[in-house]
Motif scaffolding. Structure first.
Motif, PDB file in Angstrom:
ATOM      1  N   MET A  39      90.138  61.774  33.510  1.00  0.00           N
ATOM      2  CA  MET A  39      89.788  60.563  34.208  1.00  0.00           C
ATOM      3  C   MET A  39      90.749  60.392  35.380  1.00  0.00           C
ATOM      4  N   ILE A  40      90.247  59.889  36.495  1.00  0.00           N
ATOM      5  CA  ILE A  40      91.110  59.691  37.652  1.00  0.00           C
ATOM      6  C   ILE A  40      92.175  58.659  37.298  1.00  0.00           C
ATOM      7  N   GLU A  41      93.413  58.986  37.605  1.00  0.00           N
ATOM      8  CA  GLU A  41      94.520  58.125  37.225  1.00  0.00           C
ATOM      9  C   GLU A  41      95.375  57.654  38.399  1.00  0.00           C
ATOM     10  N   LEU A  42      95.369  58.426  39.491  1.00  0.00           N
ATOM     11  CA  LEU A  42      96.368  58.140  40.509  1.00  0.00           C
ATOM     12  C   LEU A  42      95.926  58.586  41.897  1.00  0.00           C
ATOM     13  N   ILE A  43      96.178  57.733  42.883  1.00  0.00           N
ATOM     14  CA  ILE A  43      96.076  58.092  44.290  1.00  0.00           C
ATOM     15  C   ILE A  43      97.453  57.812  44.883  1.00  0.00           C
ATOM     16  N   VAL A  44      98.094  58.841  45.395  1.00  0.00           N
ATOM     17  CA  VAL A  44      99.436  58.706  45.945  1.00  0.00           C
ATOM     18  C   VAL A  44      99.308  58.274  47.407  1.00  0.00           C
ATOM     19  N   ALA A  45      99.598  57.011  47.666  1.00  0.00           N
ATOM     20  CA  ALA A  45      99.404  56.420  48.995  1.00  0.00           C
ATOM     21  C   ALA A  45     100.190  57.154  50.072  1.00  0.00           C
ATOM     22  N   ASP A  46     101.395  57.617  49.755  1.00  0.00           N
ATOM     23  CA  ASP A  46     102.228  58.309  50.741  1.00  0.00           C
ATOM     24  C   ASP A  46     101.611  59.620  51.221  1.00  0.00           C
ATOM     25  N   ARG A  47     100.762  60.210  50.404  1.00  0.00           N
ATOM     26  CA  ARG A  47     100.129  61.479  50.762  1.00  0.00           C
ATOM     27  C   ARG A  47      98.739  61.287  51.361  1.00  0.00           C
ATOM     28  N   CYS A  48      98.091  60.198  51.039  1.00  0.00           N
ATOM     29  CA  CYS A  48      96.704  59.962  51.437  1.00  0.00           C
ATOM     30  C   CYS A  48      96.590  59.822  52.960  1.00  0.00           C
TER      31      CYS A  48
ATOM     32  N   ASP B 222      91.839  64.151  30.317  1.00  0.00           N
ATOM     33  CA  ASP B 222      91.212  63.363  29.250  1.00  0.00           C
ATOM     34  C   ASP B 222      90.058  62.563  29.834  1.00  0.00           C
ATOM     35  N   CYS B 223      88.849  62.883  29.427  1.00  0.00           N
ATOM     36  CA  CYS B 223      87.678  62.209  29.999  1.00  0.00           C
ATOM     37  C   CYS B 223      87.224  61.015  29.172  1.00  0.00           C
ATOM     38  N   ASP B 224      87.864  60.742  28.052  1.00  0.00           N
ATOM     39  CA  ASP B 224      87.446  59.637  27.190  1.00  0.00           C
ATOM     40  C   ASP B 224      88.202  58.342  27.422  1.00  0.00           C
ATOM     41  N   ARG B 225      89.429  58.460  27.905  1.00  0.00           N
ATOM     42  CA  ARG B 225      90.236  57.248  28.061  1.00  0.00           C
ATOM     43  C   ARG B 225      91.305  57.480  29.119  1.00  0.00           C
TER      44      ARG B 225
ATOM     45  N   ALA C  64      88.748  68.087  21.252  1.00  0.00           N
ATOM     46  CA  ALA C  64      89.919  67.213  21.078  1.00  0.00           C
ATOM     47  C   ALA C  64      89.485  65.792  20.760  1.00  0.00           C
ATOM     48  N   ALA C  65      88.444  65.325  21.432  1.00  0.00           N
ATOM     49  CA  ALA C  65      87.933  63.975  21.181  1.00  0.00           C
ATOM     50  C   ALA C  65      87.377  63.876  19.765  1.00  0.00           C
ATOM     51  N   ALA C  66      86.690  64.906  19.311  1.00  0.00           N
ATOM     52  CA  ALA C  66      86.136  64.911  17.957  1.00  0.00           C
ATOM     53  C   ALA C  66      87.256  64.892  16.914  1.00  0.00           C
ATOM     54  N   ARG C  67      88.329  65.649  17.166  1.00  0.00           N
ATOM     55  CA  ARG C  67      89.473  65.639  16.239  1.00  0.00           C
ATOM     56  C   ARG C  67      90.121  64.263  16.181  1.00  0.00           C
ATOM     57  N   ARG C  68      90.294  63.639  17.345  1.00  0.00           N
ATOM     58  CA  ARG C  68      90.881  62.289  17.372  1.00  0.00           C
ATOM     59  C   ARG C  68      90.010  61.308  16.595  1.00  0.00           C
ATOM     60  N   LYS C  69      88.722  61.407  16.788  1.00  0.00           N
ATOM     61  CA  LYS C  69      87.792  60.504  16.110  1.00  0.00           C
ATOM     62  C   LYS C  69      87.842  60.713  14.591  1.00  0.00           C
ATOM     63  N   ALA C  70      87.954  61.974  14.183  1.00  0.00           N
ATOM     64  CA  ALA C  70      88.003  62.289  12.755  1.00  0.00           C
ATOM     65  C   ALA C  70      89.265  61.767  12.091  1.00  0.00           C
ATOM     66  N   THR C  71      90.367  61.723  12.840  1.00  0.00           N
ATOM     67  CA  THR C  71      91.614  61.252  12.268  1.00  0.00           C
ATOM     68  C   THR C  71      91.805  59.743  12.416  1.00  0.00           C
TER      69      THR C  71
END
Length: 123
Positions: free
Chosen positions: A1-10, A61-64, A112-119
């Motif tokens: 999932m998109i998390e960050l846009i670095v303003a100094d580089r943009c 991580d595409c779920d959260r 990985a998402a399925a494992r997290r859900k199972a636990t």
């Protein structure tokens, strides 16, 4: 999932806004993209691929959302790594474009998402 846009580089080119298939980004003040609808991010990495300034970080991580530290991401070398390993732009002559390998990345993320859900049965 998109998390960050670095303003100094943009460079405020707006390409990331244009290429996002889920309309996650909006133009903010002065054209700097803002994360407007992060929950709609499909983790397709298109924004990161097309960002020639290497100002965008998409976490795998595409779920959260995951917590990221801007300084850590900048110093880690993760910015631009996806473009480089995909053989885009200035990297085209040194790295093969191996986009077809994304199938493996998506499968691992799903497992990985399925494992997290199972636990965590209460999710």
């Amino acid at each position: 999932m998109i998390e960050l846009i670095v303003a100094d580089r943009c460079t405020n080119c707006g390409t990331c806004i244009e290429v996002c298939p889920a309309n996650v980004l909006d133009a903010g003040q002065g054209g700097l993209p803002i994360l407007a609808r992060v929950e709609d991010c499909q983790t397709c990495f298109m924004c990161e691929l097309y960002c020639q300034a290497d100002a965008i970080y998409v976490a795998p991580d595409c779920d959260r959302r995951v917590a990221v530290n801007t300084e850590e991401v900048v110093t880690s070398g993760r910015l631009g790594q996806y473009r480089k390993h995909s053989g885009w732009g200035e990297w085209a002559d040194r790295f093969p474009n191996e986009q077809w390998l994304m199938e493996t990345v998506f499968r691992r993320a799903g497992e990985a998402a399925a494992r997290r859900k199972a636990t965590s049965p209460d999710e």
